[in-house]
Write a protein that holds these residues in place. Structure first.
Motif, short mmCIF file in Angstrom:
data_model
loop_
_atom_site.label_atom_id
_atom_site.label_comp_id
_atom_site.label_asym_id
_atom_site.label_seq_id
_atom_site.Cartn_x
_atom_site.Cartn_y
_atom_site.Cartn_z
N TRP A 167 59.66 1.16 -48.50
CA TRP A 167 60.60 1.98 -49.27
C TRP A 167 61.71 1.11 -49.86
N ARG A 168 62.02 -0.01 -49.21
CA ARG A 168 63.05 -0.91 -49.72
C ARG A 168 62.64 -1.51 -51.07
N GLU A 198 58.72 -0.65 -44.08
CA GLU A 198 59.93 -0.93 -44.85
C GLU A 198 59.65 -1.02 -46.36
N SER A 231 57.80 -6.94 -47.61
CA SER A 231 58.53 -6.10 -46.65
C SER A 231 57.75 -6.04 -45.35
N ASP A 268 60.72 -0.03 -53.35
CA ASP A 268 60.94 1.02 -54.35
C ASP A 268 62.43 1.17 -54.66
N ALA A 269 63.26 1.14 -53.63
CA ALA A 269 64.71 1.28 -53.82
C ALA A 269 65.26 0.09 -54.61
#
Length: 159
Positions: A92-93, A90, A86, A95-96
């Motif tokens: 968090w993408r 970014e 990432s 984890d998502a």
């Protein structure tokens, strides 16, 4: 000619590094069987490495072990390895994306998850719309329960 030539945009596959370096793609995910031999064509770790070391990209990976016995034809297969990259800020993408895959494992794939995956990977909504339409039009769509449900919901003949 590729199966994807009819799309009104170029897919990211094979262009992840170029798009991430230009800031047009915030996140990339690569998948291979586990264990496997390193292969740049499947997971381009060498190509991404200098950018991870310089701090341009964040890298994470995990191995998802098979829940049951491997297929008889692949007794050496133990799971699936995923490698994520990432842009800074970014992460968090990643984890998502991991959460999305876990949800899919519990409830099955769906249009909602397909759209979420597209957003996480940096596709625009209109691109995801075109992607789903292309998937629905393919004869193989009958092999995917979520596409069968979506076709039926839309009253399409291939349902």
């Amino acid at each position: 000619m590729s199966d994807f030539d009819d799309l009104p945009y170029k897919i990211h596959t094979g262009r992840e590094l170029e798009l991430m370096l230009s800031g047009l793609k915030p996140f990339a995910c690569f998948v291979d069987e586990y264990p496997s031999e390193p292969c740049e064509e499947i997971i381009p770790e060498e190509a991404f490495q200098e950018h991870v070391q310089s701090g341009k990209f964040e890298k994470r990976e995990y191995v998802e072990m098979l829940a049951g016995a491997p297929p008889a034809s692949r007794t050496d297969l133990k799971g699936v390895r995923r490698v994520f990259y990432s842009l800074p800020g970014e992460g968090w993408r990643i984890d998502a994306y991991i959460d999305m895959k876990a949800r899919a494992g519990l409830s099955g794939w769906s249009e909602e998850l397909e759209r979420l995956e597209g957003r996480l990977l940096g596709y625009e909504e209109w691109q995801t719309d075109a992607w789903i339409e292309m998937l629905l039009a393919r004869p193989q769509s009958k092999n995917f329960p979520w596409l069968v449900r979506l076709a039926a919901k839309r009253g399409l003949q291939n349902a």
